[in-house]
Design a protein around this motif. Structure first.
Motif, PDB file in Angstrom:
ATOM      1  N   MET A 111       0.843  -1.196   0.000  1.00 60.10           N
ATOM      2  CA  MET A 111       0.000   0.000   0.000  1.00 60.10           C
ATOM      3  C   MET A 111       0.874   1.241   0.000  1.00 60.10           C
ATOM      4  SD  MET A 111      -1.470   0.128   3.893  1.00 60.10           S
ATOM      5  CE  MET A 111      -0.949  -1.298   4.833  1.00 60.10           C
ATOM      6  N   THR A 112       0.233   2.384  -0.115  1.00 58.77           N
ATOM      7  CA  THR A 112       0.911   3.668  -0.026  1.00 58.77           C
ATOM      8  C   THR A 112       0.537   4.286   1.309  1.00 58.77           C
ATOM      9  OG1 THR A 112       0.772   3.946  -2.413  1.00 58.77           O
ATOM     10  CG2 THR A 112       1.191   5.933  -1.109  1.00 58.77           C
ATOM     11  N   MET A 113       1.560   4.644   2.099  1.00 61.42           N
ATOM     12  CA  MET A 113       1.343   5.158   3.451  1.00 61.42           C
ATOM     13  C   MET A 113       2.271   6.313   3.737  1.00 61.42           C
ATOM     14  SD  MET A 113       1.134   2.038   6.149  1.00 61.42           S
ATOM     15  CE  MET A 113       0.693   2.935   7.613  1.00 61.42           C
ATOM     16  N   GLY A 114       1.770   7.245   4.552  1.00 64.43           N
ATOM     17  CA  GLY A 114       2.605   8.324   5.058  1.00 64.43           C
ATOM     18  C   GLY A 114       3.146   7.936   6.423  1.00 64.43           C
ATOM     19  N   PHE A 115       4.438   8.118   6.613  1.00 58.71           N
ATOM     20  CA  PHE A 115       5.087   7.786   7.876  1.00 58.71           C
ATOM     21  C   PHE A 115       5.713   9.033   8.476  1.00 58.71           C
ATOM     22  CE2 PHE A 115       5.455   3.895   5.310  1.00 58.71           C
ATOM     23  CZ  PHE A 115       4.874   2.969   6.159  1.00 58.71           C
ATOM     24  N   ALA A 116       5.624   9.170   9.789  1.00 55.02           N
ATOM     25  CA  ALA A 116       6.319  10.252  10.474  1.00 55.02           C
ATOM     26  C   ALA A 116       7.818  10.029  10.277  1.00 55.02           C
ATOM     27  CB  ALA A 116       5.972  10.242  11.955  1.00 55.02           C
ATOM     28  N   ALA A 117       8.545  11.144  10.127  1.00 51.96           N
ATOM     29  CA  ALA A 117       9.993  11.035   9.909  1.00 51.96           C
ATOM     30  C   ALA A 117      10.693  12.237  10.525  1.00 51.96           C
ATOM     31  CB  ALA A 117      10.301  10.953   8.418  1.00 51.96           C
ATOM     32  N   SER A 118      11.908  12.015  10.980  1.00 51.86           N
ATOM     33  CA  SER A 118      12.703  13.096  11.549  1.00 51.86           C
ATOM     34  C   SER A 118      13.150  14.042  10.437  1.00 51.86           C
ATOM     35  CB  SER A 118      13.930  12.522  12.259  1.00 51.86           C
ATOM     36  OG  SER A 118      14.830  11.977  11.297  1.00 51.86           O
ATOM     37  N   PRO A 119      13.483  15.275  10.775  1.00 53.65           N
ATOM     38  CA  PRO A 119      13.994  16.211   9.758  1.00 53.65           C
ATOM     39  C   PRO A 119      15.226  15.666   9.032  1.00 53.65           C
ATOM     40  CG  PRO A 119      13.401  17.415  11.740  1.00 53.65           C
ATOM     41  CD  PRO A 119      13.291  15.951  12.070  1.00 53.65           C
ATOM     42  N   ALA A 120      16.092  14.935   9.736  1.00 48.64           N
ATOM     43  CA  ALA A 120      17.281  14.371   9.094  1.00 48.64           C
ATOM     44  C   ALA A 120      16.902  13.362   8.009  1.00 48.64           C
ATOM     45  CB  ALA A 120      18.176  13.710  10.142  1.00 48.64           C
ATOM     46  N   LEU A 121      15.913  12.513   8.277  1.00 48.11           N
ATOM     47  CA  LEU A 121      15.463  11.553   7.259  1.00 48.11           C
ATOM     48  C   LEU A 121      14.793  12.266   6.093  1.00 48.11           C
ATOM     49  CD1 LEU A 121      14.087   8.543   9.362  1.00 48.11           C
ATOM     50  CD2 LEU A 121      16.215   8.685   8.067  1.00 48.11           C
ATOM     51  N   ILE A 122      14.003  13.286   6.394  1.00 46.65           N
ATOM     52  CA  ILE A 122      13.334  14.047   5.334  1.00 46.65           C
ATOM     53  C   ILE A 122      14.358  14.703   4.420  1.00 46.65           C
ATOM     54  CG2 ILE A 122      11.910  16.112   4.918  1.00 46.65           C
ATOM     55  CD1 ILE A 122      10.196  15.167   7.327  1.00 46.65           C
ATOM     56  N   ASP A 123      15.447  15.218   4.996  1.00 40.42           N
ATOM     57  CA  ASP A 123      16.497  15.869   4.208  1.00 40.42           C
ATOM     58  C   ASP A 123      17.198  14.905   3.268  1.00 40.42           C
ATOM     59  OD1 ASP A 123      15.948  18.323   5.353  1.00 40.42           O
ATOM     60  OD2 ASP A 123      17.619  18.229   6.790  1.00 40.42           O
ATOM     61  N   GLN A 124      17.348  13.647   3.658  1.00 41.06           N
ATOM     62  CA  GLN A 124      18.058  12.690   2.804  1.00 41.06           C
ATOM     63  C   GLN A 124      17.136  12.010   1.788  1.00 41.06           C
ATOM     64  OE1 GLN A 124      19.383   9.849   5.877  1.00 41.06           O
ATOM     65  NE2 GLN A 124      18.518   8.231   4.626  1.00 41.06           N
ATOM     66  N   ALA A 125      15.823  12.109   1.960  1.00 39.91           N
ATOM     67  CA  ALA A 125      14.876  11.410   1.078  1.00 39.91           C
ATOM     68  C   ALA A 125      14.624  12.200  -0.202  1.00 39.91           C
ATOM     69  CB  ALA A 125      13.563  11.198   1.820  1.00 39.91           C
ATOM     70  N   LYS A 126      14.379  11.454  -1.281  1.00 41.41           N
ATOM     71  CA  LYS A 126      14.040  12.066  -2.579  1.00 41.41           C
ATOM     72  C   LYS A 126      12.878  11.298  -3.186  1.00 41.41           C
ATOM     73  CE  LYS A 126      18.690  13.654  -3.644  1.00 41.41           C
ATOM     74  NZ  LYS A 126      19.615  12.968  -2.774  1.00 41.41           N
ATOM     75  N   VAL A 127      11.900  12.026  -3.711  1.00 37.85           N
ATOM     76  CA  VAL A 127      10.769  11.391  -4.379  1.00 37.85           C
ATOM     77  C   VAL A 127      11.306  10.550  -5.538  1.00 37.85           C
ATOM     78  CG1 VAL A 127       8.673  11.803  -5.742  1.00 37.85           C
ATOM     79  CG2 VAL A 127       9.131  13.181  -3.699  1.00 37.85           C
ATOM     80  N   GLY A 128      10.816   9.329  -5.643  1.00 44.22           N
ATOM     81  CA  GLY A 128      11.233   8.412  -6.694  1.00 44.22           C
ATOM     82  C   GLY A 128      12.305   7.436  -6.248  1.00 44.22           C
ATOM     83  N   ASP A 129      12.952   7.688  -5.101  1.00 42.47           N
ATOM     84  CA  ASP A 129      13.985   6.778  -4.600  1.00 42.47           C
ATOM     85  C   ASP A 129      13.376   5.436  -4.228  1.00 42.47           C
ATOM     86  OD1 ASP A 129      16.015   8.621  -4.827  1.00 42.47           O
ATOM     87  OD2 ASP A 129      16.289   8.926  -2.659  1.00 42.47           O
TER      88      ASP A 129
END
Length: 136
Positions: free
Chosen positions: A97-115
């Protein structure tokens, strides 16, 4: 008089059932507070080896940990969420499924859409929080 008694009893029963339903719904919608996590609960999940995390573990606080794979489909830094289209997670008995997960600012900074990523998460109730993301 008998009709008034039957009407009163029916009204009282209806109000009791309604109150029970409201209390039950309120209990179901409560979200666990993440600020009250104990350091031991969070450090044990972080310290577990990836192979150990493939099998779900449960802490004393009722948290479940898992590792899964998916594709990042959205990032919302303002709300602190990363949305992932993930494969089934057998250890949590979740389908793909597609889900939204809480994430720390550090994880958000390293994430990229499509990864395409492998990620570690902790689930309390129905809320999930990302603990690590590894590009694949």
């Amino acid at each position: 008089m008998k009709n008034l008694f039957v009407t009163s009893r029916t009204l009282a029963l209806g109000l009791s059932l309604s109150a029970g339903a409201v209390i039950g719904l309120a209990a179901c919608s409560q979200q666990p507070a993440t600020e009250t996590e104990t350091p031991a609960a969070t450090s044990s999940a972080a310290a577990a080896a990836p192979a150990e995390m493939d099998a779900m573990s449960t802490s004393a606080a009722g948290e479940k940990s898992a590792t899964a794979r998916g594709v990042i489909s959205a990032i919302d830094a303002d709300s602190g969420k990363i949305t992932i289209e993930h494969e089934p997670i057998a250890s949590l008995e979740w389908p793909a499924m597609t889900m939204g997960f809480a994430a720390s600012p550090a994880l958000i900074d390293q994430a990229k859409v499509g990864d395409q990523v492998e990620f570690d998460l902790v689930v309390t109730g129905s809320a999930g929080e990302l603990k690590a993301i590894r590009p694949q």
